[in-house]
Design a protein around this motif. Structure first.
Motif, PDB file in Angstrom:
ATOM      1  N   UNK A 112       4.807   8.921 -25.855  1.00 31.49           N
ATOM      2  CA  UNK A 112       4.534   7.487 -25.786  1.00 31.49           C
ATOM      3  C   UNK A 112       4.710   6.974 -24.370  1.00 31.49           C
ATOM      4  N   UNK A 113       4.139   5.818 -24.083  1.00 34.81           N
ATOM      5  CA  UNK A 113       4.346   5.146 -22.816  1.00 34.81           C
ATOM      6  C   UNK A 113       5.830   4.794 -22.670  1.00 34.81           C
ATOM      7  N   UNK A 114       6.361   4.940 -21.464  1.00 35.28           N
ATOM      8  CA  UNK A 114       7.777   4.662 -21.241  1.00 35.28           C
ATOM      9  C   UNK A 114       8.154   3.226 -21.560  1.00 35.28           C
ATOM     10  N   UNK A 115       7.191   2.319 -21.507  1.00 35.22           N
ATOM     11  CA  UNK A 115       7.474   0.919 -21.800  1.00 35.22           C
ATOM     12  C   UNK A 115       7.541   0.634 -23.294  1.00 35.22           C
ATOM     13  N   UNK A 116       7.164   1.617 -24.119  1.00 36.07           N
ATOM     14  CA  UNK A 116       7.221   1.418 -25.568  1.00 36.07           C
ATOM     15  C   UNK A 116       8.630   1.085 -26.048  1.00 36.07           C
ATOM     16  N   UNK A 130       0.834  -1.200   0.000  1.00 30.71           N
ATOM     17  CA  UNK A 130       0.000   0.000   0.000  1.00 30.71           C
ATOM     18  C   UNK A 130       0.875   1.258   0.000  1.00 30.71           C
ATOM     19  N   UNK A 131       0.469   2.215  -0.811  1.00 34.20           N
ATOM     20  CA  UNK A 131       1.218   3.458  -0.897  1.00 34.20           C
ATOM     21  C   UNK A 131       2.376   3.419  -1.876  1.00 34.20           C
ATOM     22  N   UNK A 132       2.565   2.271  -2.539  1.00 36.32           N
ATOM     23  CA  UNK A 132       3.636   2.144  -3.528  1.00 36.32           C
ATOM     24  C   UNK A 132       3.015   1.949  -4.906  1.00 36.32           C
ATOM     25  N   UNK A 133       3.351   2.808  -5.850  1.00 37.42           N
ATOM     26  CA  UNK A 133       2.886   2.670  -7.224  1.00 37.42           C
ATOM     27  C   UNK A 133       3.848   1.746  -7.972  1.00 37.42           C
ATOM     28  N   UNK A 134       3.346   0.719  -8.654  1.00 38.37           N
ATOM     29  CA  UNK A 134       4.253  -0.254  -9.284  1.00 38.37           C
ATOM     30  C   UNK A 134       5.216   0.325 -10.301  1.00 38.37           C
ATOM     31  N   UNK A 135       4.775   1.318 -11.104  1.00 37.49           N
ATOM     32  CA  UNK A 135       5.624   1.807 -12.199  1.00 37.49           C
ATOM     33  C   UNK A 135       5.547   3.324 -12.296  1.00 37.49           C
ATOM     34  N   UNK A 136       6.700   3.951 -12.427  1.00 35.73           N
ATOM     35  CA  UNK A 136       6.771   5.401 -12.590  1.00 35.73           C
ATOM     36  C   UNK A 136       6.960   5.761 -14.048  1.00 35.73           C
ATOM     37  N   UNK A 137       6.107   6.597 -14.615  1.00 36.96           N
ATOM     38  CA  UNK A 137       6.150   6.900 -16.052  1.00 36.96           C
ATOM     39  C   UNK A 137       7.171   7.958 -16.426  1.00 36.96           C
ATOM     40  N   UNK A 138       7.438   8.027 -17.710  1.00 32.11           N
ATOM     41  CA  UNK A 138       8.146   9.159 -18.315  1.00 32.11           C
ATOM     42  C   UNK A 138       7.186   9.733 -19.336  1.00 32.11           C
ATOM     43  N   UNK A 139       6.848  10.979 -19.194  1.00 30.55           N
ATOM     44  CA  UNK A 139       5.838  11.535 -20.086  1.00 30.55           C
ATOM     45  C   UNK A 139       6.476  12.202 -21.290  1.00 30.55           C
ATOM     46  N   UNK A 140       6.134  11.715 -22.458  1.00 32.98           N
ATOM     47  CA  UNK A 140       6.505  12.331 -23.718  1.00 32.98           C
ATOM     48  C   UNK A 140       5.339  12.064 -24.627  1.00 32.98           C
TER      49      UNK A 140
END
Length: 518
Positions: free
Chosen positions: A228-232, A216-226
Motif C-alpha cells: 500500500x501507499x505509505x500515506x494509507x 529543484x532536485x528535491x522529491x516532496x515525499x519518500x515512499x515505503x514500498x509494501x
C-alpha cells in the motif's frame, strides 16, 4: 522486546517489508526513547533464584540487523558482567536486513543449535510458536529464573504475548509505544514558502506543490514500498479508525464490537483517496520510478533528497537528531495528519526475545534475558554501548549520542527495552507535545491482540499478496490513468486469487476469538 514459547520463544508474522518499517521497531527507529527508572531493578544473580550456575555456559543468540563494528568491544563487556552474575556468556549471530526473512525460518527448520532469538509479531513469532520452535515460558519458570521481569512487568503484557493461551516470548516492557504514523517534513521549507501548518491531506498537498515548484532536485515525499501507499496508514487506517489485517486486503473497525471483516479496497474512503493520490502523482509528489525505489527514507531525508516521509514517532525523533547534526540550519516538523483519530499502542509482541525449543540451557538463557532487560549496568551496555565511547550519560535516565553511537547500535536490541530505557537529552519538544496529546486519545479494543493464523489459506494469502503488489501499488501511487478501471481490475484479480476464502477464514477466527475473550 521478546518473550518465548514452549522452552523457547519467538515471533509472529506481520507481512512484508513495509510492515517491518511500521514496526517501530524498524531499523530506522532505534532511538532508545525512555521512561522513568523503576525501583528494585539493580541486579540479579544465581543467589537470588537459587539456580545452579556452577557450570559455565556459552549461549548462542540470534538478532536481526548488521553486526556492529564495535561488537567485540561492547559484548566483551557484557560477557564480563554476565560471567560474574550468572556464569554465562553470549555469542551472537546477526541476520542482515537484506536476507533475514529467508534465513530466519531455515534455522528453525534445520533445528540449528542456538538458545536465544529475537522475535516479534512482524517477525514470525506466532508462526514459529505454532510450529514448536520456541520454549513455552510457564509462570513457574518466569518466577524462578526471571524474577525481576516477573515482578515488574504488567500481567497484561505477558497475556498479550500468548499464542493459543501459551507464552513463548519474553516481551519488551515499555509503557506506550505508539503505532501511529506521522508525517516528518522540512519545517524550514514550509516556513520559507509561508505555507499553512500541515494538519491533514489538503495542507500536505500544498506543501508538496510548493516543493515541486521551487526546490529543484528535491522529491516532496519518500515512499515505503509494501502492498500500500505509505500515506494509507494515516489517511485511511488512522483517519477512519480501522485495524488492517496484515498480509490481507481486509480490516475491521476499532469501534465495531462484532468484528465484521471488510475489504479495504471496496470502500468509498479508499476510492476517494485514489483521486487524491492521482493528483499527488501527477503533480510530482514522488518520483516516477516510485515502484523501484530502494532508498532509505531517513538517509534520503537527511541528505535533502526528499522533503518528507511517513513513519513512527520514534523515527521522527531520530530524524530531528540526525538533521540537527548534519544541517543545523534546517528545521524538522512532525505532523499528525489524522489528529482526531483514536490512538493505538503496540502490544507486547511488537518486540521480544524467545528461547529456542532445543536450547540445552533454557534456565540460564532466561536468567540472561531477565538481566539484560532489568539490570541497569547490562541494560545500558546492550542498549547504548559503552558510556564515554558510544554515549554520554546524563543522569540515570537521559543520554547523548557520541559520533561512535552508530558503531554499535545497528541491530534489534529492541527486545530488551524496559523502564530502564534512557531518553535522548535532545528529545524534541514537538514529540513531547504529540505524546502529551495522544495520551488522552489512546483506545483499547477487543481485537487489539488478535493475530490472524493464515495456515489454512497460505496459498491464497500468497496469491493475494502478489496481486496487491502487481495491481494495487501502481494504483495507489497514481500510476494508473483510469483509476475506476484500475480499481475494478484490482478487485477482479483479488477475487480470482482467493480473497473470499481468506475473508471467510479470517471472519471465523475473529468470531472464535471474540467468543473466547468476552
Amino acid at each position: 522486546m521478546t518473550t518465548k514459547k514452549s522452552w523457547g520463544i519467538v515471533l509472529t508474522s506481520l507481512l512484508a517489508a513495509s510492515m517491518m518499517l511500521s514496526a517501530c521497531g524498524s531499523k530506522d527507529s532505534n532511538s532508545g526513547t525512555a521512561t522513568s527508572t523503576p525501583q528494585g531493578t539493580s541486579s540479579s544473580n544465581s543467589k537470588d533464584t537459587g539456580a545452579d550456575t556452577s557450570k559455565p555456559v556459552e549461549l548462542k543468540m540470534i538478532l536481526l540487523g548488521p553486526k556492529p563494528v564495535d561488537y567485540d568491544l561492547v559484548f566483551g563487556e557484557i560477557n564480563k558482567v554476565l560471567k560474574q552474575k550468572v556464569n554465562a556468556t553470549l555469542q551472537t549471530e546477526f541476520l542482515d536486513w537484506s536476507d533475514w526473512k529467508q534465513k530466519y525460518p531455515l534455522k528453525f527448520a534445520a533445528n540449528e543449535d542456538f538458545d536465544l532469538v529475537y522475535t516479534a509479531n512482524w517477525a514470525m513469532y506466532a508462526d514459529q510458536a505454532n510450529k514448536g520452535g520456541f520454549l513455552e515460558l510457564t509462570d513457574d519458570l518466569l518466577a524462578k529464573y526471571a524474577p525481576l521481569a516477573w515482578k515488574s512487568m504488567d500481567k497484561v503484557k505477558w497475556d498479550q504475548a500468548k499464542v493459543k493461551n501459551k507464552l513463548y516470548m519474553f516481551p519488551y516492557n515499555i509503557p506506550n509505544e505508539y503505532k501511529e504514523k506521522l508525517l516528518i517534513y522540512r519545517e524550514d521549507l514550509r516556513e520559507k514558502y509561508n505555507l499553512p501548518p500541515i494538519t491533514d491531506g489538503a495542507s500536505f498537498e500544498k506543501f508538496t506543490d510548493a516543493i515541486v515548484k521551487n526546490e529543484k532536485g528535491v522529491t516532496p515525499f519518500g515512499p515505503t514500498l509494501a502492498s500500500m501507499n505509505a500515506l494509507d496508514t494515516p489517511l485511511l487506517m488512522q483517519k477512519n479508525n480501522w485495524k488492517p489485517i496484515d498480509g490481507t486486503p481486509f480490516a475491521v473497525s476499532i469501534g465495531d464490537a462484532s468484528g465484521k471483516v471488510f475489504d479495504i479496497y471496496d470502500t468509498p474512503q479508499f476510492k476517494e483517496l485514489l483521486t487524491y493520490y492521482k493528483n499527488l502523482a501527477d503533480n510530482g509528489t514522488w518520483m516516477r520510478d516510485v515502484l523501484t525505489y530502494k532508498g532509505s527514507q531517513s538517509e534520503d531525508f537527511k541528505s535533502g533528497k526528499i522533503a518528507s516521509f511517513s513513519h513512527t514517532l520514534s523515527s521522527a525523533v531520530s530524524a530531528v537528531a540526525a538533521v540537527k547534526t548534519a544541517h543545523p540550519d534546517w528545521k524538522v516538523g512532525i505532523a499528525d495528519i489524522a489528529p482526531d483519530s483514536k490512538k493505538t499502542i503496540a502490544i507486547s509482541t511488537q518486540n521480544g526475545m524467545s528461547i529456542h525449543a532445543s536450547s540445552k540451557s533454557p534456565e540460564r538463557a532466561l536468567m540472561v534475558l531477565d538481566l539484560l532487560q532489568n539490570d541497569k549496568q547490562l541494560h545500558d551496555l546492550m542498549m547504548y554501548g559503552i558510556e564515554g565511547t558510544h554515549y554520554t550519560a546524563n543522569g540515570s535516565d537521559l543520554f547523548t549520542k557520541t559520533d561512535k553511537f552508530g558503531s554499535f547500535n545497528t541491530f534489534t536490541n529492541w527486545g530488551f527495552q524496559s523502564p530502564l530505557n534512557r531518553q535522548e537529552a535532545t528529545y524534541p519538544q514537538g514529540a513531547k507535545d504529540i505524546e502529551n496529546k495522544w495520551k488522552d486519545q489512546v483506545t483499547h479494543f477487543k481485537l487489539e491482540t488478535f493475530v490472524f493464523d493464515s495456515t489454512k489459506v497460505l496459498n491464497e494469502v500468497s496469491n493475494v499478496s502478489n496481486v496487491m503488489t502487481r495491481y494495487g501499488l501502481p494504483l495507489e501511487y497514481g500510476l494508473i490513468k483510469d483509476t475506476d478501471k484500475g480499481l475494478a481490475d484490482l478487485q477482479a484479480q483479488l477475487k480470482a486469487a482467493g480473497m473470499d476464502k481468506i475473508q471467510a477464514e479470517l471472519q471465523n477466527q475473529i468470531n472464535t476469538f471474540l467468543a473466547e475473550n468476552k
